[in-house]
Design an enzyme around this catalytic site. Structure first.
Site, PDB file in Angstrom:
ATOM      1  N   GLY A  16       0.810  -1.213   0.000  1.00 49.09           N
ATOM      2  CA  GLY A  16       0.000   0.000   0.000  1.00 49.09           C
ATOM      3  C   GLY A  16       0.841   1.261   0.000  1.00 49.09           C
ATOM      4  CB  CYS A  43       2.396  -9.044   0.170  1.00 43.51           C
ATOM      5  SG  CYS A  43       1.922  -9.982  -1.298  1.00 43.51           S
ATOM      6  CB  CYS A  48       0.959 -13.092  -0.788  1.00 43.18           C
ATOM      7  SG  CYS A  48       0.282 -11.749   0.173  1.00 43.18           S
ATOM      8  CE  LYS A  51      -0.015 -17.807   0.448  1.00 47.43           C
ATOM      9  NZ  LYS A  51      -1.245 -17.003   0.582  1.00 47.43           N
ATOM     10  CE1 TYR A  99       6.386  -3.633  -3.650  1.00 51.81           C
ATOM     11  CE2 TYR A  99       7.210  -5.359  -5.117  1.00 51.81           C
ATOM     12  CZ  TYR A  99       6.170  -4.774  -4.410  1.00 51.81           C
ATOM     13  OH  TYR A  99       4.921  -5.314  -4.458  1.00 51.81           O
ATOM     14  CB  ALA A 115       9.554   7.316  10.254  1.00 49.22           C
ATOM     15  CE1 TYR A 179      -7.908 -15.829   2.436  1.00 45.49           C
ATOM     16  CE2 TYR A 179      -8.810 -15.250   4.582  1.00 45.49           C
ATOM     17  CZ  TYR A 179      -8.863 -15.194   3.198  1.00 45.49           C
ATOM     18  OH  TYR A 179      -9.881 -14.511   2.581  1.00 45.49           O
ATOM     19  CD  GLU A 183      -3.092 -19.489   2.206  1.00 46.77           C
ATOM     20  OE1 GLU A 183      -3.803 -19.085   1.273  1.00 46.77           O
ATOM     21  OE2 GLU A 183      -2.298 -18.755   2.840  1.00 46.77           O
ATOM     22  NE  ARG A 200     -11.174 -19.240  19.446  1.00 44.94           N
ATOM     23  CZ  ARG A 200     -11.046 -17.987  19.860  1.00 44.94           C
ATOM     24  NH1 ARG A 200     -10.592 -17.760  21.084  1.00 44.94           N
ATOM     25  NH2 ARG A 200     -11.358 -16.993  19.063  1.00 44.94           N
ATOM     26  CG  ASP A 304      -2.912  -6.098   6.275  1.00 42.69           C
ATOM     27  OD1 ASP A 304      -3.689  -5.826   5.335  1.00 42.69           O
ATOM     28  OD2 ASP A 304      -2.299  -7.182   6.343  1.00 42.69           O
ATOM     29  CG  HIS A 437     -17.089 -30.351 -22.433  1.00 42.46           C
ATOM     30  ND1 HIS A 437     -17.267 -30.743 -21.129  1.00 42.46           N
ATOM     31  CD2 HIS A 437     -16.921 -31.473 -23.163  1.00 42.46           C
ATOM     32  CE1 HIS A 437     -17.229 -32.070 -21.068  1.00 42.46           C
ATOM     33  NE2 HIS A 437     -17.014 -32.531 -22.292  1.00 42.46           N
ATOM     34  CD  GLU A 442     -17.997 -28.270 -19.097  1.00 41.66           C
ATOM     35  OE1 GLU A 442     -18.924 -28.227 -19.914  1.00 41.66           O
ATOM     36  OE2 GLU A 442     -17.059 -29.083 -19.161  1.00 41.66           O
TER      37      GLU A 442
END
Length: 468
Positions: A16, A43, A48, A51, A99, A115, A179, A183, A200, A304, A437, A442
Site C-alpha cells: 500500500g 506480502c 503471499c 508462501k 521495488y 519513523a 488462511y 495454507e 478451539r 492492514d 468443455h 463450465e
C-alpha cells in the site's frame, strides 16, 4: 503558506505504501518513504509471495503420484528443503530490488530507518532527524498475533519464522483455522511433514460459506492433515530436541515445531499515534473514513494497519485511491464490499461476494445453485478429491450475490467471476454463456437445479460430464 520538507511522507514500504508513494510522485509530489526492515512489506518478503512459492513445492508430490494413472513412471523423486528455501530467498531478493528500483525511478526517496510521528506534520527518524510533510501516510501493516498467554509461548514460531527454518520439520502442530494456518498445514503436509491442526472451534475458515467450511476439512484430511477440534494449546515445553504440547484436555502432542497462526495485529505500537491524537478502533487499528483519512486531517492510513480488508490487492487499491484523491485531483474510494479471495490449500478455495448465511441475514430471499463432482483428472489418477461450486442468487432481480468454489484452479476462476459480480451479472447471464468443455469452470454456466439450503449438498456425480 506553510513550507514543508516534502509533500508526502510514507511510513512503511509495503504494497500500500509503495503504490501510494509512486502514484503521488507521478503527480509531481515530493515523496519520502521510511522502511525499517525490507522494502516490499509482508506480502513480498514474508507473506503471499514466498508462501505461494512454497505452495507450488508442496503440490509436486501429488502430481508425481497422479502421474502413474496417466502412464508415467516417476522414480527417485526427492525433496530438499534447503534448496527450496535458498531459491525462494533469491526470488524475494530480486523482487525487493525491483521495488527499490521502481520507487527510485518514480523519484521517491527511500529512508531505511524507523519513523515515528512527532506532530501532525512532523516525523522523527531513528537517527534523530526530523522531516516535515504536508501529508503523512501510515502503511505499516500488521504482525502475527502471539496472544496466547501460556507457558513456553516463546518456543512457538509464526508465519514470519517458518520461511527461514534451516530444516524441514518432520512434524508440526499448528494452532489456528484461518488462511495462514490452513495454507501452511496443506503445503507442509504435501512436502511430507506430519501436520496436526489445533482449533478451539468446530469449523474452519470463519466467515466463509458453511458448505466450504465443511468440505475443506474432508479434503485436507484426505491430504494427510490431522485435526484436533475443540482444543487449545495450554503449554509448550522443549523436550528431546522437539516440543511437547499440552492441550486443554490434558493430552500431550509431540512435534518438532509449533506454529501459532491465531491472527494478526495492526502495527500501531510505537508510532507516536497517541502523542498526536490519532484515534484507534477496538482492534487497535487506525480508524479511517472511506477516503483513508484519520481524525487528524493531515494523517492517512492504508492497508492492514486499518484492519478493513487485510489483503494485499486491497492495500494497493487503497494506496492508489489515496494518491489520486489527495495529489491527483481525481477523488475516489475503494469498495470493500466485493473482494475476490482465495485460500491456497490443496485443493484451493476461491470465493467472492455474499455467503448464503450473509445473504439470508440481510433478509434476502435467495436461490442456491450448487454442484459437487469428481474432476476429470481424478478419474485416471485415482485421487479421492472433489470439486464443489455454489452460486447464491437473489430471487428479487436474479443477480448473483456470491460464488464459492473448492477445487483445482479455484483462485484463477474466482478472479474472473469477481469481474462478473462487480458488473452485476445475473444468473441468466451465466446461463446464456456458452460452456467451455471439458473444464471444471463450465459447471458455473450449466447449473440448473436449485437447492433449498446449505443443509442439503447436491447429489455427487461420478465424474465431470457435460451438461445435457
Amino acid at each position: 503558506m506553510t513550507s514543508y520538507d516534502v509533500d508526502l511522507f510514507v511510513i512503511g514500504a509495503g504494497s500500500g505504501g509503495v503504490r501510494a508513494a509512486r502514484i503521488a510522485a507521478g503527480y509531481g509530489a515530493r515523496v519520502k518513504v521510511a522502511e525499517e526492515y525490507r522494502v516490499g512489506g509482508t506480502c513480498v518478503i514474508r507473506g503471499c509471495v514466498p508462501k505461494k512459492l512454497m505452495v507450488y513445492a508442496g503440490r509436486f508430490a501429488g502430481e508425481f503420484e497422479d502421474a502413474a494413472g496417466f502412464g508415467w513412471t516417476v522414480e527417485g523423486a526427492r525433496f530438499d528443503w534447503a534448496t527450496l528455501i535458498a531459491n525462494k530467498d533469491k526470488e524475494i531478493a530480486r523482487l525487493e530490488a525491483a521495488y527499490h528500483a521502481n520507487l527510485q525511478k518514480s523519484g521517491v526517496e527511500i529512508v531505511p530507518q524507523r519513523a515515528e510521528l512527532e506532530d501532525a506534520h512532523t516525523v522523527r527518524l531513528a537517527d534523530g532527524t526530523r522531516v516535515t510533510a504536508g501529508t503523512i501516510l501510515i502503511a505499516t501493516g500488521a504482525r502475527p498475533n502471539l496472544g496466547l498467554d501460556i507457558p513456553g509461548r516463546e518456543l512457538g514460531i509464526t508465519s514470519n519464522e517458518i520461511f527461514h527454518l534451516e530444516r524441514q520439520p518432520g512434524s508440526i502442530v499448528i494452532q489456528g483455522a484461518g488462511y495462514i494456518a490452513l495454507e501452511f498445514a496443506s503445503l507442509l503436509a504435501g512436502l511430507g511433514t506430519k501436520v496436526t491442526v489445533v482449533h478451539r472451534g468446530d469449523k474452519l475458515l470463519r466467515g466463509f460459506d458453511d458448505d466450504i467450511r465443511e468440505l475443506i476439512v474432508k479434503e485436507l484430511e484426505g491430504h494427510g492433515v490431522a485435526f484436533e477440534f475443540g482444543a487449545t494449546i495450554e503449554a509448550i515445553h522443549a523436550e528431546g530436541g522437539g516440543k511437547r504440547i499440552r492441550l486443554n484436555d490434558g493430552r500431550d502432542l509431540f512435534a518438532d515445531e509449533v506454529m501459532l497462526a491465531i491472527g494478526r495485529t495492526p502495527n500501531t505500537t510505537g508510532l507516536g499515534l497517541d502523542k498526536v491524537g490519532v484515534h484507534l478502533n477496538e482492534a487497535g487499528a487506525i480508524a479511517v473514513d472511506a477516503g483513508s483519512r484519520s481524525n487528524i486531517p493531515s494523517i492517512y492510513a492504508v492497508g492492514d494497519v486499518t484492519d478493513r480488508a487485510n489483503l494485499t490487492p486491497v492495500a494497493i487499491r487503497e494506496g492508489h485511491a489515496f494518491a489520486d484523491t489527495v495529489f491527483g485531483g481525481k477523488p475516489w474510494s475503494v469498495d470493500h464490499s466485493l473482494i475476490p479471495t482465495a485460500v491456497f490449500t490443496e485443493p484451493e478455495v476461491g470465493v467472492v461476494g455474499l455467503t448464503e448465511a450473509e445473504a439470508r441475514a440481510q433478509g434476502r430471499r435467495v436461490d442456491i445453485y450448487k454442484t459437487s463432482f469428481r474432476p476429470m483428472k481424478a478419474t485416471l489418477s485415482g485421487r479421492q478429491t472433489r470439486v464443489f461450486m455454489k452460486l447464491v442468487v437473489d430471487q428479487k432481480d436474479n443477480r448473483v450475490l456470491g460464488a464459492h468454489l473448492l477445487g483445482e484452479a479455484s483462485a484463477e476462476i474466482i478472479q474472473l467471476v469477481g469481474v462478473l459480480l462487480t458488473v452485476g451479472a445475473t444468473k441468466a447471464d451465466f446461463d446464456r454463456t456458452v460452456a467451455l468443455h471439458p473444464s471444471a469452470a463450465e459447471e458455473l454456466v450449466t447449473l440448473r437445479d436449485r437447492h433449498p439450503s446449505s443443509d442439503q449438498l447436491p447429489e455427487a456425480s461420478a465424474e465431470m460430464t457435460p451438461a445435457i
